[in-house]
Design a protein around this motif. Structure first.
Motif, PDB file in Angstrom:
ATOM      1  N   GLY A  79      -1.926  -2.948   0.080  1.00 20.50           N
ATOM      2  CA  GLY A  79      -3.219  -3.328  -0.463  1.00 20.50           C
ATOM      3  C   GLY A  79      -3.159  -3.763  -1.914  1.00 20.50           C
ATOM      4  O   GLY A  79      -3.818  -4.727  -2.316  1.00 20.50           O
ATOM      5  N   LEU A  80      -2.351  -3.065  -2.715  1.00 22.53           N
ATOM      6  CA  LEU A  80      -2.246  -3.424  -4.129  1.00 22.53           C
ATOM      7  C   LEU A  80      -1.497  -4.738  -4.307  1.00 22.53           C
ATOM      8  O   LEU A  80      -1.844  -5.552  -5.184  1.00 22.53           O
ATOM      9  CB  LEU A  80      -1.551  -2.298  -4.899  1.00 22.53           C
ATOM     10  CG  LEU A  80      -2.350  -0.995  -4.998  1.00 22.53           C
ATOM     11  CD1 LEU A  80      -1.512   0.088  -5.664  1.00 22.53           C
ATOM     12  CD2 LEU A  80      -3.654  -1.201  -5.755  1.00 22.53           C
ATOM     13  N   GLY A 114     -10.669  -0.426   0.959  1.00 23.32           N
ATOM     14  CA  GLY A 114     -11.004  -1.813   0.733  1.00 23.32           C
ATOM     15  C   GLY A 114     -10.229  -2.347  -0.450  1.00 23.32           C
ATOM     16  O   GLY A 114      -9.309  -1.708  -0.964  1.00 23.32           O
ATOM     17  N   ALA A 115     -10.584  -3.536  -0.885  1.00 24.28           N
ATOM     18  CA  ALA A 115      -9.896  -4.170  -2.009  1.00 24.28           C
ATOM     19  C   ALA A 115     -10.159  -3.372  -3.287  1.00 24.28           C
ATOM     20  O   ALA A 115     -11.303  -3.203  -3.698  1.00 24.28           O
ATOM     21  CB  ALA A 115     -10.384  -5.603  -2.177  1.00 24.28           C
ATOM     22  N   VAL A 116      -9.112  -2.860  -3.913  1.00 27.50           N
ATOM     23  CA  VAL A 116      -9.273  -2.086  -5.140  1.00 27.50           C
ATOM     24  C   VAL A 116      -9.866  -2.992  -6.223  1.00 27.50           C
ATOM     25  O   VAL A 116      -9.522  -4.179  -6.328  1.00 27.50           O
ATOM     26  CB  VAL A 116      -7.924  -1.493  -5.592  1.00 27.50           C
ATOM     27  CG1 VAL A 116      -6.927  -2.577  -5.964  1.00 27.50           C
ATOM     28  CG2 VAL A 116      -8.107  -0.521  -6.744  1.00 27.50           C
ATOM     29  N   ALA A 117     -10.776  -2.454  -7.006  1.00 26.73           N
ATOM     30  CA  ALA A 117     -11.440  -3.241  -8.048  1.00 26.73           C
ATOM     31  C   ALA A 117     -10.473  -3.545  -9.180  1.00 26.73           C
ATOM     32  O   ALA A 117      -9.809  -2.651  -9.705  1.00 26.73           O
ATOM     33  CB  ALA A 117     -12.656  -2.489  -8.575  1.00 26.73           C
ATOM     34  N   PRO A 150       4.753  -8.078 -11.995  1.00 28.40           N
ATOM     35  CA  PRO A 150       3.988  -6.898 -11.579  1.00 28.40           C
ATOM     36  C   PRO A 150       4.244  -6.471 -10.140  1.00 28.40           C
ATOM     37  O   PRO A 150       4.222  -5.278  -9.841  1.00 28.40           O
ATOM     38  CB  PRO A 150       2.529  -7.329 -11.785  1.00 28.40           C
ATOM     39  CG  PRO A 150       2.556  -8.817 -11.853  1.00 28.40           C
ATOM     40  CD  PRO A 150       3.866  -9.176 -12.446  1.00 28.40           C
ATOM     41  N   VAL A 151       4.501  -7.423  -9.233  1.00 24.94           N
ATOM     42  CA  VAL A 151       4.756  -7.037  -7.842  1.00 24.94           C
ATOM     43  C   VAL A 151       6.068  -6.271  -7.731  1.00 24.94           C
ATOM     44  O   VAL A 151       6.161  -5.261  -7.027  1.00 24.94           O
ATOM     45  CB  VAL A 151       4.746  -8.271  -6.918  1.00 24.94           C
ATOM     46  CG1 VAL A 151       5.216  -7.897  -5.517  1.00 24.94           C
ATOM     47  CG2 VAL A 151       3.345  -8.880  -6.850  1.00 24.94           C
ATOM     48  N   ARG A 152       7.101  -6.714  -8.434  1.00 26.11           N
ATOM     49  CA  ARG A 152       8.377  -5.991  -8.405  1.00 26.11           C
ATOM     50  C   ARG A 152       8.213  -4.590  -9.003  1.00 26.11           C
ATOM     51  O   ARG A 152       8.784  -3.614  -8.486  1.00 26.11           O
ATOM     52  CB  ARG A 152       9.453  -6.768  -9.166  1.00 26.11           C
ATOM     53  CG  ARG A 152      10.832  -6.097  -9.106  1.00 26.11           C
ATOM     54  CD  ARG A 152      11.919  -6.975  -9.716  1.00 26.11           C
ATOM     55  NE  ARG A 152      12.157  -8.163  -8.926  1.00 26.11           N
ATOM     56  CZ  ARG A 152      12.928  -8.200  -7.846  1.00 26.11           C
ATOM     57  NH1 ARG A 152      13.498  -7.082  -7.400  1.00 26.11           N
ATOM     58  NH2 ARG A 152      13.121  -9.337  -7.196  1.00 26.11           N
ATOM     59  N   SER A 275      -6.471  -2.714   3.610  1.00 28.03           N
ATOM     60  CA  SER A 275      -7.477  -1.808   3.072  1.00 28.03           C
ATOM     61  C   SER A 275      -6.897  -0.561   2.431  1.00 28.03           C
ATOM     62  O   SER A 275      -7.608   0.360   2.098  1.00 28.03           O
ATOM     63  CB  SER A 275      -8.463  -1.396   4.162  1.00 28.03           C
ATOM     64  OG  SER A 275      -7.792  -0.841   5.276  1.00 28.03           O
ATOM     65  N   GLY A 276      -5.556  -0.493   2.243  1.00 24.30           N
ATOM     66  CA  GLY A 276      -4.977   0.658   1.548  1.00 24.30           C
ATOM     67  C   GLY A 276      -5.412   0.687   0.141  1.00 24.30           C
ATOM     68  O   GLY A 276      -5.130   1.505  -0.651  1.00 24.30           O
TER      69      GLY A 276
END
Length: 276
Positions: A79-80, A114-117, A150-152, A275-276
């Protein structure tokens, strides 16, 4: 395109593309926290993993302790990763310029599923160039500044919860292809550019070899997000999963060779349940 106009256009693509805004230099308030804490600090990410674990337990009708930590961590990272990838890919498709995500200028706010703010300040979604770029250049810029940035960091922190990097990078590949599908549904005119950019992303590290097929047809990841492990019986699997079905608990006692995945019976498709 102004920052405000870009944020409006991104929100139109769906909740995983939407970003809030806060003044640069302002102090976090109302529950907002620096995004880099979530990406790089296991203790902070662990709070999100725990919340996901509780939500998965409720959804599957079992105690939280029965949900494997690595399953909850995988769902959280999925999700993130979607929240990092979607705005960047959306901005690239919308503007034709290579954006980058600057987590130092971003915040997140804990909340239910849901999508984290996420919120950004001026310059957080900066283009790396003022000139329009071809899809290959856009893919290279996104790989350098988002996937290897940031993804790594998120992948490395998530791995500390017992999740294989193969699973985590497979999650990212799934997210990238799923974001393409969402853009195509919300804005059909951007479908072509998004597909070209995503094809370039999937063909280079760190996503090269994490899937089979292509963004245009037959995409299937080479790993599983582990959600099938929530239930005792054979579970349904995601549309782009490497598995034909979720193994039963009896299957899980088999050898690694016995569990080798085979091409799925149902047609492949983008998975966008983040949705995590």
């Amino acid at each position: 395109m102004t920052d405000g106009a870009l944020l409006t256009e991104l929100a139109g693509l769906g909740p995983f593309f939407a970003l809030g805004w806060h003044p640069a230099g302002s102090a976090p308030s109302d529950g907002w926290r620096p995004l880099e804490e979530l990406l790089r600090q296991p203790g902070v990410l662990g709070t999100r993993v725990a919340a996901t674990r509780a939500a998965l337990a409720e959804a599957s009708g079992q105690p939280p302790g029965d949900v494997e930590l690595r399953v909850a961590a995988s769902m959280t990272q999925l999700g993130l990763a979607a929240r990092l990838v979607c705005p960047a890919l959306g901005a690239a498709a919308l503007t034709g310029r290579p954006p980058r995500i600057d987590p130092a200028r971003m915040r997140w706010r804990p909340g239910p599923g849901g999508a984290v703010a996420l919120s950004i300040s001026d310059g957080a979604l900066l283009p790396t160039s003022s000139a329009a770029a071809d899809p290959a250049a856009l893919a290279g810029a996104l790989a350098d500044s988002v996937l290897n940035g940031p993804v790594r960091a998120l992948v490395q922190t998530s791995a500390q919860f017992g999740v294989s990097p193969q699973v985590l990078w497979g999650n990212v590949a799934s997210v990238v292809n799923g974001a393409r599908a969402l853009i195509g549904v919300a804005a059909p005119g951007l479908s072509g550019p998004a597909e070209q950019i995503v094809s370039g992303l999937l063909a280079r590290p760190p996503l090269h070899g994490r899937h089979q097929g292509s963004a245009a047809a037959g995409f299937r990841r080479r790993s599983c997000c582990l959600v099938y492990r929530l239930v005792a019986a054979a579970a349904p699997v995601c549309g782009d999963c490497v598995l034909t079905r979720g193994p039963t608990r009896a299957d899980r006692g088999a050898t690694r060779a016995d569990r080798k995945a085979t091409p799925a019976d149902r047609g492949p498709g983008a998975s966008t349940d983040w949705s995590g």
